[in-house]
Write a protein that holds these residues in place. Structure first.
Motif, PDB file in Angstrom:
ATOM      1  N   TYR A   1      -9.557   2.385  13.231  1.00 23.28           N
ATOM      2  CA  TYR A   1      -8.102   2.449  13.319  1.00 23.28           C
ATOM      3  C   TYR A   1      -7.549   2.990  12.009  1.00 23.28           C
ATOM      4  CZ  TYR A   1      -7.994  -0.539  17.484  1.00 23.28           C
ATOM      5  OH  TYR A   1      -8.143  -1.050  18.751  1.00 23.28           O
ATOM      6  N   ALA A   2      -6.321   3.529  12.056  1.00 21.80           N
ATOM      7  CA  ALA A   2      -5.632   3.953  10.833  1.00 21.80           C
ATOM      8  C   ALA A   2      -4.132   3.976  11.074  1.00 21.80           C
ATOM      9  CB  ALA A   2      -6.107   5.335  10.390  1.00 21.80           C
ATOM     10  N   ILE A   3      -3.405   3.890   9.976  1.00 22.40           N
ATOM     11  CA  ILE A   3      -1.957   4.049   9.996  1.00 22.40           C
ATOM     12  C   ILE A   3      -1.567   4.925   8.812  1.00 22.40           C
ATOM     13  CG2 ILE A   3      -1.554   1.896   8.709  1.00 22.40           C
ATOM     14  CD1 ILE A   3       1.029   1.562  10.406  1.00 22.40           C
ATOM     15  N   LEU A   4      -0.619   5.819   9.010  1.00 19.42           N
ATOM     16  CA  LEU A   4      -0.122   6.714   7.964  1.00 19.42           C
ATOM     17  C   LEU A   4       1.213   6.207   7.429  1.00 19.42           C
ATOM     18  CD1 LEU A   4      -0.821  10.145   9.711  1.00 19.42           C
ATOM     19  CD2 LEU A   4      -2.351   8.797   8.251  1.00 19.42           C
ATOM     20  N   ARG A   5       1.524   6.590   6.212  1.00 18.25           N
ATOM     21  CA  ARG A   5       2.776   6.139   5.609  1.00 18.25           C
ATOM     22  C   ARG A   5       3.980   6.486   6.467  1.00 18.25           C
ATOM     23  NH1 ARG A   5       4.635   7.737  -0.396  1.00 18.25           N
ATOM     24  NH2 ARG A   5       2.421   8.066  -0.414  1.00 18.25           N
TER      25      ARG A   5
ATOM     26  N   GLY B   1       0.938  -1.554  14.194  1.00 23.85           N
ATOM     27  CA  GLY B   1       1.179  -0.116  14.192  1.00 23.85           C
ATOM     28  C   GLY B   1       0.004   0.796  13.941  1.00 23.85           C
ATOM     29  N   PHE B   2      -1.221   0.259  13.818  1.00 26.94           N
ATOM     30  CA  PHE B   2      -2.392   1.114  13.644  1.00 26.94           C
ATOM     31  C   PHE B   2      -2.687   1.860  14.947  1.00 26.94           C
ATOM     32  CE2 PHE B   2      -2.960  -1.468   9.966  1.00 26.94           C
ATOM     33  CZ  PHE B   2      -3.877  -0.848   9.137  1.00 26.94           C
ATOM     34  N   THR B   3      -3.273   3.032  14.805  1.00 29.38           N
ATOM     35  CA  THR B   3      -3.685   3.851  15.944  1.00 29.38           C
ATOM     36  C   THR B   3      -5.204   3.844  16.044  1.00 29.38           C
ATOM     37  OG1 THR B   3      -1.769   5.301  15.716  1.00 29.38           O
ATOM     38  CG2 THR B   3      -3.664   6.198  16.910  1.00 29.38           C
ATOM     39  N   HIS B   4      -5.712   3.641  17.255  1.00 22.15           N
ATOM     40  CA  HIS B   4      -7.159   3.713  17.492  1.00 22.15           C
ATOM     41  C   HIS B   4      -7.583   5.171  17.353  1.00 22.15           C
ATOM     42  CE1 HIS B   4     -10.650   3.861  20.473  1.00 22.15           C
ATOM     43  NE2 HIS B   4     -11.080   3.222  19.399  1.00 22.15           N
ATOM     44  N   GLU B   5      -8.537   5.437  16.455  1.00 23.72           N
ATOM     45  CA  GLU B   5      -8.939   6.814  16.181  1.00 23.72           C
ATOM     46  C   GLU B   5     -10.353   7.153  16.611  1.00 23.72           C
ATOM     47  OE1 GLU B   5      -6.172   8.205  12.482  1.00 23.72           O
ATOM     48  OE2 GLU B   5      -8.211   7.608  12.011  1.00 23.72           O
TER      49      GLU B   5
ATOM     50  N   VAL C   1      -3.997   4.085   5.512  1.00 25.14           N
ATOM     51  CA  VAL C   1      -4.788   2.860   5.439  1.00 25.14           C
ATOM     52  C   VAL C   1      -5.637   2.799   6.697  1.00 25.14           C
ATOM     53  CG1 VAL C   1      -4.760   0.334   5.385  1.00 25.14           C
ATOM     54  CG2 VAL C   1      -3.095   1.639   4.029  1.00 25.14           C
ATOM     55  N   GLU C   2      -6.940   2.588   6.500  1.00 25.69           N
ATOM     56  CA  GLU C   2      -7.890   2.526   7.614  1.00 25.69           C
ATOM     57  C   GLU C   2      -8.358   1.094   7.816  1.00 25.69           C
ATOM     58  OE1 GLU C   2      -9.940   6.881   6.836  1.00 25.69           O
ATOM     59  OE2 GLU C   2     -10.900   5.098   6.007  1.00 25.69           O
TER      60      GLU C   2
ATOM     61  N   ALA D   1       0.827  -1.220   0.000  1.00 27.42           N
ATOM     62  CA  ALA D   1       0.000   0.000   0.000  1.00 27.42           C
ATOM     63  C   ALA D   1       0.854   1.260   0.000  1.00 27.42           C
ATOM     64  CB  ALA D   1      -0.929  -0.008   1.210  1.00 27.42           C
ATOM     65  N   PHE D   2       1.844   1.288   0.883  1.00 26.85           N
ATOM     66  CA  PHE D   2       2.650   2.499   1.017  1.00 26.85           C
ATOM     67  C   PHE D   2       3.781   2.565  -0.003  1.00 26.85           C
ATOM     68  CE2 PHE D   2       1.110   2.184   5.577  1.00 26.85           C
ATOM     69  CZ  PHE D   2       0.135   3.155   5.404  1.00 26.85           C
TER      70      PHE D   2
END
Length: 196
Positions: A187-191, A164-168, A145-146, A136-137
């Motif tokens: 959840y989401a993670i950024l590049r 490594g996802f963060t609870h949003e 990515v969510e 993806a990245f």
């Protein structure tokens, strides 16, 4: 590492991504029986977390329709579906994909996944998720990515946090799961957060 494989007329491009314990690749027509058997054997394990299965969900015809839709999503840059295999045995263990791909100012997608009951909690899905995030990245150039899961799905929440996802947040009535509109945790993670 990406390896090109022989393709089929209704299949997405031939891609294989290898990790330490598993590899992922797009589904092929020849995968139907193994996929249907694993899903059937894991039905009671999977249905509390998934949309209601249609009556013909596991038929060859339904699998063919699924493959045609997924191949079109690959061609249109709208989604990327993979099956997950044990690297040592080449046994199918689950599946995952990036859907709802948005380009332009968003550059994001939604991650979804499933694992067969015999293979749950053995590291396959965290390995496969790492591979699909690299894809993806890297290859897709996404920024975000969510993912979403039921608040009561502790293994799924643990998987997302482990990679490594963060609870949003919390979304009420987010998806219709097993016939009922259910709340989800988001959840989401950024590049720039992805460490591979």
């Amino acid at each position: 590492m990406i390896r090109l494989l022989g393709g089929g007329l209704i299949s997405p491009p031939a891609v294989r991504l290898d990790g330490p314990i598993c590899y992922i690749r797009p589904p092929l027509p020849r995968d139907w029986r193994e996929w249907a058997d694993l899903r059937a054997d894991s039905r009671a394990f999977l249905t509390p977390w998934e949309p209601t299965w249609p009556a013909d969900a596991l038929t060859r015809a339904a699998f063919g329709r699924r493959l045609r839709r997924q191949a079109q999503e690959w061609r249109d840059d709208q989604g990327y579906s993979f099956l997950v295999y044990d690297r040592a045995t080449d046994r199918l263990v689950g599946g995952l994909g990036l859907t709802n791909l948005r380009r332009g100012v968003a550059q994001m997608a939604t991650l979804g996944y499933w694992v067969g009951q015999p293979y749950a909690r053995n590291g396959y899905m965290s390995g496969a998720t790492r591979l699909v995030l690299d894809f993806a990245f890297g290859q897709l150039g996404l920024h975000r990515v969510e993912a979403a899961c039921l608040p009561t799905n502790a293994p799924s929440r643990g998987l997302l946090e482990k990679v490594g996802f963060t609870h949003e947040g919390y979304a009420r009535g987010y998806l219709r799961i097993d016939g009922v509109w259910r709340d989800h945790v988001l959840y989401a993670i950024l590049r720039e957060e992805w460490r591979g």
